[in-house]
Write a protein that holds these residues in place. Structure first.
Motif, PDB file in Angstrom:
ATOM      1  N   SER A 270       0.823  -1.203   0.000  1.00 13.60           N
ATOM      2  CA  SER A 270       0.000   0.000   0.000  1.00 13.60           C
ATOM      3  C   SER A 270       0.859   1.256   0.000  1.00 13.60           C
ATOM      4  O   SER A 270       0.487   2.274  -0.600  1.00 13.60           O
ATOM      5  CB  SER A 270      -0.944  -0.003   1.200  1.00 13.60           C
ATOM      6  N   ALA A 271       2.021   1.188   0.635  1.00 13.74           N
ATOM      7  CA  ALA A 271       2.935   2.330   0.626  1.00 13.74           C
ATOM      8  C   ALA A 271       3.482   2.558  -0.781  1.00 13.74           C
ATOM      9  O   ALA A 271       3.586   3.701  -1.241  1.00 13.74           O
ATOM     10  CB  ALA A 271       4.074   2.101   1.611  1.00 13.74           C
ATOM     11  N   CYS A 272       3.836   1.465  -1.457  1.00 12.16           N
ATOM     12  CA  CYS A 272       4.343   1.594  -2.828  1.00 12.16           C
ATOM     13  C   CYS A 272       3.279   2.208  -3.737  1.00 12.16           C
ATOM     14  O   CYS A 272       3.574   3.092  -4.554  1.00 12.16           O
ATOM     15  CB  CYS A 272       4.764   0.230  -3.368  1.00 12.16           C
ATOM     16  N   ASN A 273       2.044   1.759  -3.601  1.00 14.58           N
ATOM     17  CA  ASN A 273       0.953   2.331  -4.403  1.00 14.58           C
ATOM     18  C   ASN A 273       0.743   3.806  -4.079  1.00 14.58           C
ATOM     19  O   ASN A 273       0.491   4.621  -4.971  1.00 14.58           O
ATOM     20  CB  ASN A 273      -0.341   1.551  -4.146  1.00 14.58           C
ATOM     21  N   SER A 274       0.863   4.146  -2.804  1.00 16.15           N
ATOM     22  CA  SER A 274       0.695   5.539  -2.391  1.00 16.15           C
ATOM     23  C   SER A 274       1.820   6.417  -2.943  1.00 16.15           C
ATOM     24  O   SER A 274       1.584   7.552  -3.364  1.00 16.15           O
ATOM     25  CB  SER A 274       0.667   5.613  -0.860  1.00 16.15           C
ATOM     26  N   ALA A 277       1.237   7.062  -6.511  1.00 18.26           N
ATOM     27  CA  ALA A 277       0.126   7.998  -6.691  1.00 18.26           C
ATOM     28  C   ALA A 277       0.473   9.399  -6.201  1.00 18.26           C
ATOM     29  O   ALA A 277      -0.406  10.274  -6.124  1.00 18.26           O
ATOM     30  CB  ALA A 277      -1.100   7.478  -5.950  1.00 18.26           C
ATOM     31  N   ASN A 278       1.749   9.609  -5.856  1.00 19.57           N
ATOM     32  CA  ASN A 278       2.240  10.923  -5.391  1.00 19.57           C
ATOM     33  C   ASN A 278       1.563  11.377  -4.093  1.00 19.57           C
ATOM     34  O   ASN A 278       1.309  12.570  -3.898  1.00 19.57           O
ATOM     35  CB  ASN A 278       2.062  11.997  -6.476  1.00 19.57           C
ATOM     36  N   SER A 317      16.265  -0.618   3.264  1.00 18.40           N
ATOM     37  CA  SER A 317      16.538   0.219   2.093  1.00 18.40           C
ATOM     38  C   SER A 317      15.449   1.291   2.009  1.00 18.40           C
ATOM     39  O   SER A 317      14.504   1.296   2.792  1.00 18.40           O
ATOM     40  CB  SER A 317      16.555  -0.627   0.812  1.00 18.40           C
ATOM     41  N   ILE A 318      15.594   2.205   1.054  1.00 20.06           N
ATOM     42  CA  ILE A 318      14.617   3.278   0.858  1.00 20.06           C
ATOM     43  C   ILE A 318      13.825   3.015  -0.422  1.00 20.06           C
ATOM     44  O   ILE A 318      14.401   2.720  -1.474  1.00 20.06           O
ATOM     45  CB  ILE A 318      15.304   4.655   0.750  1.00 20.06           C
ATOM     46  N   VAL A 319      12.502   3.101  -0.327  1.00 19.00           N
ATOM     47  CA  VAL A 319      11.669   3.036  -1.525  1.00 19.00           C
ATOM     48  C   VAL A 319      11.102   4.431  -1.774  1.00 19.00           C
ATOM     49  O   VAL A 319      10.645   5.118  -0.859  1.00 19.00           O
ATOM     50  CB  VAL A 319      10.537   1.991  -1.385  1.00 19.00           C
ATOM     51  N   ASP A 320      11.187   4.855  -3.022  1.00 23.20           N
ATOM     52  CA  ASP A 320      10.698   6.172  -3.450  1.00 23.20           C
ATOM     53  C   ASP A 320      10.163   6.019  -4.873  1.00 23.20           C
ATOM     54  O   ASP A 320      10.098   4.882  -5.379  1.00 23.20           O
ATOM     55  CB  ASP A 320      11.814   7.226  -3.343  1.00 23.20           C
ATOM     56  N   PRO A 321       9.764   7.082  -5.542  1.00 19.86           N
ATOM     57  CA  PRO A 321       9.178   6.918  -6.877  1.00 19.86           C
ATOM     58  C   PRO A 321      10.076   6.195  -7.884  1.00 19.86           C
ATOM     59  O   PRO A 321       9.573   5.596  -8.844  1.00 19.86           O
ATOM     60  CB  PRO A 321       8.908   8.366  -7.319  1.00 19.86           C
ATOM     61  N   SER A 322      11.381   6.230  -7.656  1.00 18.38           N
ATOM     62  CA  SER A 322      12.302   5.617  -8.614  1.00 18.38           C
ATOM     63  C   SER A 322      12.273   4.085  -8.583  1.00 18.38           C
ATOM     64  O   SER A 322      12.629   3.433  -9.567  1.00 18.38           O
ATOM     65  CB  SER A 322      13.737   6.103  -8.363  1.00 18.38           C
ATOM     66  N   ARG A 327       9.624  -2.647  -6.139  1.00 19.12           N
ATOM     67  CA  ARG A 327       9.338  -3.154  -4.789  1.00 19.12           C
ATOM     68  C   ARG A 327       7.934  -3.762  -4.727  1.00 19.12           C
ATOM     69  O   ARG A 327       7.728  -4.819  -4.121  1.00 19.12           O
ATOM     70  CB  ARG A 327       9.458  -2.002  -3.787  1.00 19.12           C
ATOM     71  N   LEU A 328       6.988  -3.117  -5.356  1.00 22.09           N
ATOM     72  CA  LEU A 328       5.607  -3.603  -5.374  1.00 22.09           C
ATOM     73  C   LEU A 328       5.520  -4.992  -5.992  1.00 22.09           C
ATOM     74  O   LEU A 328       4.857  -5.899  -5.464  1.00 22.09           O
ATOM     75  CB  LEU A 328       4.726  -2.610  -6.135  1.00 22.09           C
ATOM     76  N   ASP A 329       6.198  -5.179  -7.111  1.00 19.01           N
ATOM     77  CA  ASP A 329       6.185  -6.478  -7.791  1.00 19.01           C
ATOM     78  C   ASP A 329       6.806  -7.563  -6.907  1.00 19.01           C
ATOM     79  O   ASP A 329       6.329  -8.702  -6.871  1.00 19.01           O
ATOM     80  CB  ASP A 329       6.940  -6.374  -9.118  1.00 19.01           C
ATOM     81  N   GLN A 330       7.849  -7.210  -6.198  1.00 19.71           N
ATOM     82  CA  GLN A 330       8.508  -8.156  -5.305  1.00 19.71           C
ATOM     83  C   GLN A 330       7.565  -8.601  -4.188  1.00 19.71           C
ATOM     84  O   GLN A 330       7.428  -9.792  -3.900  1.00 19.71           O
ATOM     85  CB  GLN A 330       9.760  -7.521  -4.699  1.00 19.71           C
ATOM     86  N   LEU A 331       6.882  -7.647  -3.591  1.00 23.49           N
ATOM     87  CA  LEU A 331       5.976  -7.958  -2.486  1.00 23.49           C
ATOM     88  C   LEU A 331       4.795  -8.816  -2.939  1.00 23.49           C
ATOM     89  O   LEU A 331       4.361  -9.719  -2.227  1.00 23.49           O
ATOM     90  CB  LEU A 331       5.476  -6.669  -1.833  1.00 23.49           C
ATOM     91  N   LYS A 332       4.277  -8.522  -4.118  1.00 19.49           N
ATOM     92  CA  LYS A 332       3.163  -9.328  -4.645  1.00 19.49           C
ATOM     93  C   LYS A 332       3.588 -10.787  -4.816  1.00 19.49           C
ATOM     94  O   LYS A 332       2.808 -11.697  -4.588  1.00 19.49           O
ATOM     95  CB  LYS A 332       2.687  -8.756  -5.971  1.00 19.49           C
ATOM     96  N   GLY A 333       4.840 -10.976  -5.201  1.00 19.73           N
ATOM     97  CA  GLY A 333       5.364 -12.331  -5.369  1.00 19.73           C
ATOM     98  C   GLY A 333       5.389 -13.117  -4.063  1.00 19.73           C
ATOM     99  O   GLY A 333       5.167 -14.331  -4.054  1.00 19.73           O
TER     100      GLY A 333
END
Length: 336
Positions: A270-274, A277-278, A317-322, A327-333
């Motif tokens: 949900s954080a990655c999606n947020s 979505a900026n 690690s840090i997740v940001d727009p880049s 990261r989202l794809d990894q978590l879904k897996g």
């Protein structure tokens, strides 16, 4: 002459017998084959007691623990957790019940109240591994988790740097914290403070808002911050992603906060999606799946006689727009 031939015949027979004896010893077919040791796989029952199972982050810890069971059919893993991170009595009852269960071989515990749990496990001789939050007790063989203070500092520095890039001249930070007194919360707070100050900013410790790790309370906290600071704040950090996202939503539409950096912790889907979505700006990622898997593995290794490292670092690690999509794809897996 007869004596000579008799002596010669005796020598020939003797040499023949020696040669035959040597040949017999060297013939592999005559040597008894070594019987290989019978390969036996012991069966283990592991109790995993988490802070809660009602959030996305803890879902990854559950998935990791259950993945270990899937990979090792001889290991049975039972995962449970309190209904919330303030359901102290509920978790204590789970721990007490399982500590008295003779069928359980080892334990993984993420304590809600580490001091209380330390008292409850006193004298336990079966292997115990702490996950996510350490327990200061001799019965605990290892802690599997994130170096929370170091991870918090990593996030604080990244947030302060981005705030400067967004035009803030005064880098002030307020934290929306989790449960007051929780050791993980305190470690992350110390890390955030260190990171902000290392980047030349100011961490407003006296204005910390406690939201008990839930989004609804984080909204109330953010509303109080905006009322107290109508001019805006450069960085709002939170003890988890749910609170950080709630704070970002609460501030949406407030012009003074349009360039505020909202920093979460966990790096969940949900954080990655947020972030994509900026809404949320960035998050410190910890590896809940690896924690769940490696904590069960550590208990099994201890049961098999291995000496464990006192701290098994799952990394951060840090997740940001880049990199949010990756990261989202990894978590879904993990949950597939």
């Amino acid at each position: 002459m007869k004596k000579f031939f008799a002596l010669a015949l005796t020598l020939v027979l003797a040499l023949s017998m020696v040669g035959c004896g040597q040949k017999k010893e060297e013939t592999p077919a005559e040597t008894p084959a070594e019987t290989p040791a019978e390969e036996t796989t012991k069966e283990y029952n592991i109790s995993v007691i988490l802070k809660t199972t009602s959030s996305e982050y803890w879902g990854y810890v559950v998935a990791g623990a259950e993945a270990y069971m899937a990979d090792h059919p001889n290991v049975k893993v039972e995962v449970k957790g309190a209904t919330s991170e303030t359901a102290y009595d509920e978790q204590q009852n789970m721990i007490e019940t399982d500590m008295n269960n003779a069928d359980i071989d080892g334990y993984v515990i993420a304590p809600l109240q580490a001091d209380m749990v330390a008292n409850m496990i006193a004298g336990q001789t079966k292997p115990i591994v702490a996950v996510d939050t350490n327990i200061d007790a001799p019965e605990v063989l290892s802690f599997v988790g994130t170096g929370n203070e170091a991870a918090g500092k990593l996030g604080g520095e990244a947030a302060a740097k981005l705030a400067k890039e967004r035009g803030w001249t005064e880098i002030k930070c307020i934290e929306i914290a989790g449960v007051q007194g929780d050791s993980t919360n305190e470690a992350r707070m110390a890390g955030y403070k260190a990171g902000i100050e290392a980047a030349g900013g100011t961490f407003l410790s006296d204005e910390t808002q406690y939201a008990n790790a839930v989004a609804d309370q984080a909204v109330t906290c953010m509303e109080a911050i905006m009322q107290n600071h109508p001019e805006g704040i450069a960085v709002i950090c939170a003890n988890n992603d749910d609170m950080a996202m709630a704070a970002a939503r609460a501030a949406a539409g407030n012009e003074a906060y349009k360039n505020t950096v909202f920093l979460g912790f966990d790096g969940i889907q949900s954080a990655c999606n947020s972030i994509l979505a900026n809404e949320l700006t960035m998050s410190v990622c910890q590896e809940g799946y690896s924690m769940g898997y490696n904590s069960v593995d550590a208990v099994v290794r201890a049961l098999e006689g291995e000496t464990l490292d006192k701290f098994i670092d799952a990394g951060a690690s840090i997740v940001d727009p880049s990199n949010a999509q990756e990261r989202l794809d990894q978590l879904k897996g993990y949950l597939a």
